[in-house]
Scaffold this motif. Structure first.
Motif, PDB file in Angstrom:
ATOM      1  N   LEU A 113       3.350  56.750 -72.700  1.00  0.00           N
ATOM      2  CA  LEU A 113       2.436  57.158 -73.553  1.00  0.00           C
ATOM      3  C   LEU A 113       0.934  56.393 -73.454  1.00  0.00           C
ATOM      4  N   GLY A 114       1.227  55.260 -73.366  1.00  0.00           N
ATOM      5  CA  GLY A 114       0.102  54.240 -73.004  1.00  0.00           C
ATOM      6  C   GLY A 114      -0.601  54.558 -71.669  1.00  0.00           C
ATOM      7  N   ALA A 115       0.278  54.957 -70.556  1.00  0.00           N
ATOM      8  CA  ALA A 115      -0.753  55.390 -69.309  1.00  0.00           C
ATOM      9  C   ALA A 115      -1.268  56.647 -69.516  1.00  0.00           C
ATOM     10  N   ALA A 116      -0.636  57.512 -70.462  1.00  0.00           N
ATOM     11  CA  ALA A 116      -1.174  58.883 -70.320  1.00  0.00           C
ATOM     12  C   ALA A 116      -2.473  58.693 -71.280  1.00  0.00           C
ATOM     13  N   MET A 117      -2.575  57.992 -72.477  1.00  0.00           N
ATOM     14  CA  MET A 117      -3.633  57.970 -73.097  1.00  0.00           C
ATOM     15  C   MET A 117      -4.846  57.277 -72.238  1.00  0.00           C
ATOM     16  N   ILE A 118      -4.538  56.295 -71.491  1.00  0.00           N
ATOM     17  CA  ILE A 118      -5.567  55.474 -70.565  1.00  0.00           C
ATOM     18  C   ILE A 118      -6.049  56.559 -69.802  1.00  0.00           C
ATOM     19  N   CYS A 119      -5.209  57.327 -69.045  1.00  0.00           N
ATOM     20  CA  CYS A 119      -5.699  58.644 -68.140  1.00  0.00           C
ATOM     21  C   CYS A 119      -6.419  59.502 -68.810  1.00  0.00           C
ATOM     22  N   ALA A 120      -6.186  59.911 -69.865  1.00  0.00           N
ATOM     23  CA  ALA A 120      -6.922  60.605 -70.721  1.00  0.00           C
ATOM     24  C   ALA A 120      -8.346  60.273 -70.849  1.00  0.00           C
ATOM     25  N   ALA A 121      -8.526  58.995 -71.395  1.00  0.00           N
ATOM     26  CA  ALA A 121      -9.735  58.209 -71.519  1.00  0.00           C
ATOM     27  C   ALA A 121     -10.377  58.011 -70.278  1.00  0.00           C
ATOM     28  N   GLY A 122     -10.009  57.770 -69.251  1.00  0.00           N
ATOM     29  CA  GLY A 122     -10.592  57.781 -68.303  1.00  0.00           C
ATOM     30  C   GLY A 122     -11.265  58.936 -67.594  1.00  0.00           C
ATOM     31  N   CYS A 123     -11.466  60.038 -68.429  1.00  0.00           N
ATOM     32  CA  CYS A 123     -11.974  61.125 -67.909  1.00  0.00           C
ATOM     33  C   CYS A 123     -13.757  61.009 -67.741  1.00  0.00           C
ATOM     34  N   VAL A 124     -14.222  59.822 -68.329  1.00  0.00           N
ATOM     35  CA  VAL A 124     -15.479  59.522 -68.066  1.00  0.00           C
ATOM     36  C   VAL A 124     -15.983  59.028 -66.769  1.00  0.00           C
ATOM     37  N   TRP A 125     -14.878  58.851 -65.833  1.00  0.00           N
ATOM     38  CA  TRP A 125     -14.788  58.229 -64.460  1.00  0.00           C
ATOM     39  C   TRP A 125     -14.455  59.444 -63.594  1.00  0.00           C
ATOM     40  N   TYR A 126     -13.157  60.103 -63.945  1.00  0.00           N
ATOM     41  CA  TYR A 126     -12.750  61.089 -62.856  1.00  0.00           C
ATOM     42  C   TYR A 126     -13.538  62.484 -62.926  1.00  0.00           C
ATOM     43  N   LEU A 127     -13.984  62.780 -64.064  1.00  0.00           N
ATOM     44  CA  LEU A 127     -14.716  64.097 -64.043  1.00  0.00           C
ATOM     45  C   LEU A 127     -15.935  64.162 -63.564  1.00  0.00           C
ATOM     46  N   PRO A 128     -16.780  63.042 -63.710  1.00  0.00           N
ATOM     47  CA  PRO A 128     -17.853  63.025 -62.752  1.00  0.00           C
ATOM     48  C   PRO A 128     -17.662  63.125 -61.209  1.00  0.00           C
TER      49      PRO A 128
END
Length: 141
Positions: free
Chosen positions: A8-23
């Motif tokens: 769950l922690g890893a999934a939340m970090i990956c979801a929050a990382g969208c500011v890097w991987y979406l651009p």
């Protein structure tokens, strides 16, 4: 700590990382509109975040720790290799820009950006030193 809490922690970090991987995803989808170095750096970013997402999935599946370590190590090595390649592309693109700007050296060799940067820095140092010397030697009115 259980696998589920880590997942769950890893999934939340990956979801929050969208500011890097979406651009980064948009840079890749732009194709030739972006320089090659930008597209390669975007690939490195997506490789890193994809590794994190794969780790989250593997943590949910409760795979052994050695498999998680192997996945993390492989993903980190791949992201680092692509990042180094992106820096190499960027360096080459910068040299090409300087060559186009200056038209090349008189003997036909391309001009390196590092030489030009050193020339600007040294000439600026000479001008500043001369100006400081004049200001120190001229008496104040």
């Amino acid at each position: 700590m259980s696998h589920v809490a880590l997942a769950l922690g890893a999934a939340m970090i990956c979801a929050a990382g969208c500011v890097w991987y979406l651009p980064a995803l948009e840079d890749l989808r732009s194709g030739d509109d972006r320089p090659r170095s930008v597209r390669t750096a975007a690939s490195a970013c997506l490789t890193g975040w994809g590794t994190g997402a794969a780790l989250a999935v593997l943590l949910f599946a409760a795979v052994p720790w050695w498999a998680l370590g192997l996945t993390a190590g492989t993903g980190a090595a791949a992201a680092a290799a692509v990042s180094v390649r992106a820096r190499s592309h960027r360096r080459r693109e910068a040299a090409d820009c300087w060559t186009a700007l200056l038209g090349g050296a008189p003997d036909g060799r391309p001009v390196r950006a590092g030489r030009i940067a050193w020339a600007w820095a040294l000439s600026g140092l000479v001008v500043v030193s001369a100006s400081a010397g004049v200001l120190l030697l001229v008496p104040a009115p």
